[in-house]
Write a protein that holds these residues in place. Structure first.
Motif, PDB file in Angstrom:
ATOM      1  N   SER A  87       0.818  -1.222   0.000  1.00 48.85           N
ATOM      2  CA  SER A  87       0.000   0.000   0.000  1.00 48.85           C
ATOM      3  C   SER A  87       0.846   1.264   0.000  1.00 48.85           C
ATOM      4  O   SER A  87       0.312   2.367  -0.097  1.00 48.85           O
ATOM      5  CB  SER A  87      -0.924   0.017   1.234  1.00 48.85           C
ATOM      6  OG  SER A  87      -1.831  -1.053   1.186  1.00 48.85           O
ATOM      7  N   PRO A 522      -0.948   5.992  -9.406  1.00 46.39           N
ATOM      8  CA  PRO A 522      -2.013   6.876  -8.925  1.00 46.39           C
ATOM      9  C   PRO A 522      -2.020   8.163  -9.734  1.00 46.39           C
ATOM     10  O   PRO A 522      -0.970   8.700 -10.084  1.00 46.39           O
ATOM     11  CB  PRO A 522      -1.620   7.128  -7.460  1.00 46.39           C
ATOM     12  CG  PRO A 522      -0.143   6.926  -7.428  1.00 46.39           C
ATOM     13  CD  PRO A 522       0.151   5.849  -8.429  1.00 46.39           C
ATOM     14  N   GLY A 550     -11.068   1.207 -10.627  1.00 48.99           N
ATOM     15  CA  GLY A 550     -10.824   1.319  -9.197  1.00 48.99           C
ATOM     16  C   GLY A 550     -11.696   2.352  -8.534  1.00 48.99           C
ATOM     17  O   GLY A 550     -12.637   2.892  -9.120  1.00 48.99           O
ATOM     18  N   ALA A 551     -11.355   2.648  -7.273  1.00 52.00           N
ATOM     19  CA  ALA A 551     -12.198   3.516  -6.448  1.00 52.00           C
ATOM     20  C   ALA A 551     -12.072   4.991  -6.791  1.00 52.00           C
ATOM     21  O   ALA A 551     -12.889   5.796  -6.367  1.00 52.00           O
ATOM     22  CB  ALA A 551     -11.852   3.306  -4.967  1.00 52.00           C
ATOM     23  N   ASP A 555      -6.358   5.450  -6.839  1.00 54.83           N
ATOM     24  CA  ASP A 555      -6.397   4.029  -6.497  1.00 54.83           C
ATOM     25  C   ASP A 555      -5.401   3.245  -7.350  1.00 54.83           C
ATOM     26  O   ASP A 555      -5.690   2.869  -8.488  1.00 54.83           O
ATOM     27  CB  ASP A 555      -7.814   3.485  -6.694  1.00 54.83           C
ATOM     28  CG  ASP A 555      -7.957   2.031  -6.277  1.00 54.83           C
ATOM     29  OD1 ASP A 555      -6.970   1.454  -5.770  1.00 54.83           O
ATOM     30  OD2 ASP A 555      -9.054   1.463  -6.448  1.00 54.83           O
TER      31      ASP A 555
END
Length: 565
Positions: A87, A522, A550-551, A555
């Motif tokens: 992450s 990103p 994705g979100a 993301d």
């Protein structure tokens, strides 16, 4: 290929032109006033773009060493990966800005400089401009590959009277455009010109202006882009592959010497951000390579600290029993899954010993570091600054072979998968031998005897048509050790290697839960204060229509267009 010396760079770098060396004020002047370029030879802009492309030390530090390589299990920190290491996307990615400031702009300027030459001189630059378009297409592809939609068709126009607010080209359109531009460039390079062409010569750090070499590079790039389309448009992949592979054999790469590779002196990657220290090898790669007697193992990794000399010092210090001898195996990688790392730490697997040798404290570790001079030949391993050569590949001959092998294995072409698989493995071993020798790696034994044929006979390596895609992906992944971003791309495209392939990459688990791995860069958050907000928002909205996006823009676990679920 001409070696890159800093004196050469300085000799070609005109003040206020080369983006990698000019001041901010000079650069602004050059972008707002194109007339400042009038006295610059067009070929200088090609050299400028090349240096800018390969001198990205922040990309090495963040994107390569600390993001992609751990995600792909190429390296691990000494104590293993943390619970949420996938992450961590801080400072990722570093490639986007260089397209518009340093590479694409320099190559567009090159074309504009030719346009300002006397009309009778312009036909002398057909080949040079075709080569420049191939380089620009490559880096544009490289950026879009992880970003998706980016400005291209309307980019770089502001300083020449065009729009300052370029629209974004969606990835499907962009890949088609790039393929067409590369095809046109290859055709132009293969076409005899009625007037003698001005050669790039030493301004070309790849091929010294050799036209046939750029034909091969362009064709390899077309095939590379076509491979990205397999999940989205397999018929397009087949069309491009057939167009490329039906050409005369001399238009296709056939040896390591024909690979598209930048070669420089040790000083080119001597800066601190290139420093690959404290990056350890991983258990999945080391175990597979050790168990299959892979000749590349000592090019990739260093033996651990338990040499007989260090063992003797530890015996004298009372840390090891008398009679301890150096083991036959000194290559050990770290666990890649956080849960496994935690268990290993509890077992003291990672605990190094420290002993005084010749008045200095020496850390003796069970784990193998990566071969640091493979990435930074100048790295001081305690025996002085190295002065070997650095190789920075774009498309190697081995990769070209693996692409052909995969296309055949997928029945997209009618070529023989085994032939090109074996050729790819052979080329990879020979190429790593060359760069290990030229890079003056420590503890490396040059290739010899029957090592390649023996390796190709190993049960896990010998070609098996029933698991062709598995084996091709596993070997291509190893070949990308010097190009982790391409290993990442391969994994996204094929889902291999994985926990069930020949080269086993275990699932990454933290507290029992499987960790997701980032799949794209990103994107910047939208801001209405941005001058190009309308075009940016339109591009983001269009990408968001894809279920895999994705979100939201930031993301990194979402997908770009080609990476279809």
């Amino acid at each position: 290929m001409k070696l890159l010396y800093k004196k050469l760079i300085l000799g070609f770098a005109f003040a206020g032109v080369v983006a990698t060396s000019c001041s901010d004020e000079d650069y602004v002047d050059a972008n707002t006033n194109p007339d400042i370029l009038n006295e610059v030879p067009p070929e200088n802009q090609f050299l400028s773009a090349t240096i800018s492309l390969h001198s990205q030390d922040f990309e090495a530090f963040y994107d390569t060493y600390r993001r992609i390589m751990p995600w792909m299990q190429y390296v691990t920190p000494q104590n293993g990966n943390g619970a949420s290491f996938t992450s961590n996307i801080d400072n990722f990615s570093q490639r986007y800005g260089r397209l518009y400031t340093g590479i694409g702009d320099a190559l567009v300027d090159m074309e504009k400089l030719v346009e300002k030459l006397p009309e009778e001189d312009q036909p002398k630059y057909v080949h040079m401009l075709s080569i420049a378009r191939i380089l620009k297409a490559y880096y544009t592809f490289y950026v879009s590959d992880i970003y998706g939609s980016i400005p291209y068709s309307e980019a770089w126009q502001a300083r020449y009277g065009g729009t300052m607010l370029p629209k974004y080209d969606d990835q499907q359109t962009l890949f088609n455009t790039l393929d067409q531009e590369i095809e046109q460039s290859v055709t132009a390079l293969n076409t005899a010109q009625s007037i003698t062409q001005v050669s790039l010569g030493n301004y070309d750090q790849y091929y010294k202006g050799d036209v046939k070499s750029w034909v091969r590079a362009g064709n390899a790039l077309r095939l590379k882009i076509a491979m990205r389309l397999i999940k989205r448009d397999a018929s397009k992949t087949q069309t491009i592959a057939q167009e490329v592979l039906s050409q005369a054999a001399d238009n296709l790469m056939s040896s390591n010497s024909q690979g598209w590779v930048f070669k420089g002196t040790a000083g080119f990657t001597s800066g601190g951000n290139w420093n690959p220290d404290l990056l350890y090898s991983t258990k999945p790669l080391v175990d597979f390579m050790w168990n299959t007697n892979d000749p590349r193992i000592d090019a990739f990794f260093s033996p651990n600290g338990y040499s007989q000399a260090n063992i003797n010092a530890l015996i004298a210090d009372g840390q090891l029993p008398a009679g301890t001898v150096e083991a036959s195996r000194r290559y050990f990688g770290g666990f890649t899954s956080p849960d496994d790392s935690k268990a290993a730490i509890n077992k003291k697997y990672y605990t190094p010993r420290t002993v005084e040798i010749s008045g200095s404290d020496v850390q003796v570790d069970t784990l193998s570091l990566i071969q640091r001079r493979l990435f930074q030949p100048s790295f001081d391993e305690g025996n002085g600054i190295g002065d070997g050569l650095v190789y920075l590949p774009i498309i190697t001959y081995a990769e070209f072979c693996f692409m052909r092998a995969e296309l055949a294995a997928r029945s997209i072409t009618s070529e023989d998968a085994e032939t090109f698989y074996n050729a790819g493995v052979t080329a990879s071993i020979m190429w790593y031998n060359q760069i290990a020798v030229d890079g003056e790696l420590s503890n490396y034994t040059a290739l010899g005897g029957s090592e390649i044929s023996d390796y190709l006979s190993e049960p896990a390596v010998a070609f098996d048509n029933a698991k062709a895609l598995d084996q091709i992906s596993s070997q291509a992944f190893l070949n990308f050790y010097k190009q982790p971003a391409e290993g990442w791309g391969l994994w996204k495209r094929n889902g291999m290697p994985n926990a069930t392939t020949s080269l086993v990459l275990p699932d990454l688990k933290s507290n029992g839960a499987t960790l997701p791995i980032p799949r794209r860069a990103p994107l910047l958050l939208l801001s209405q204060a941005s001058a190009n907000y309308v075009n940016q928002k339109a591009a983001y909205d269009a990408m968001a229509q894809d279920a895999g996006f994705g979100a939201g823009p930031t993301d990194a676990f979402g997908r770009v267009w080609w990476d279809e679920q």
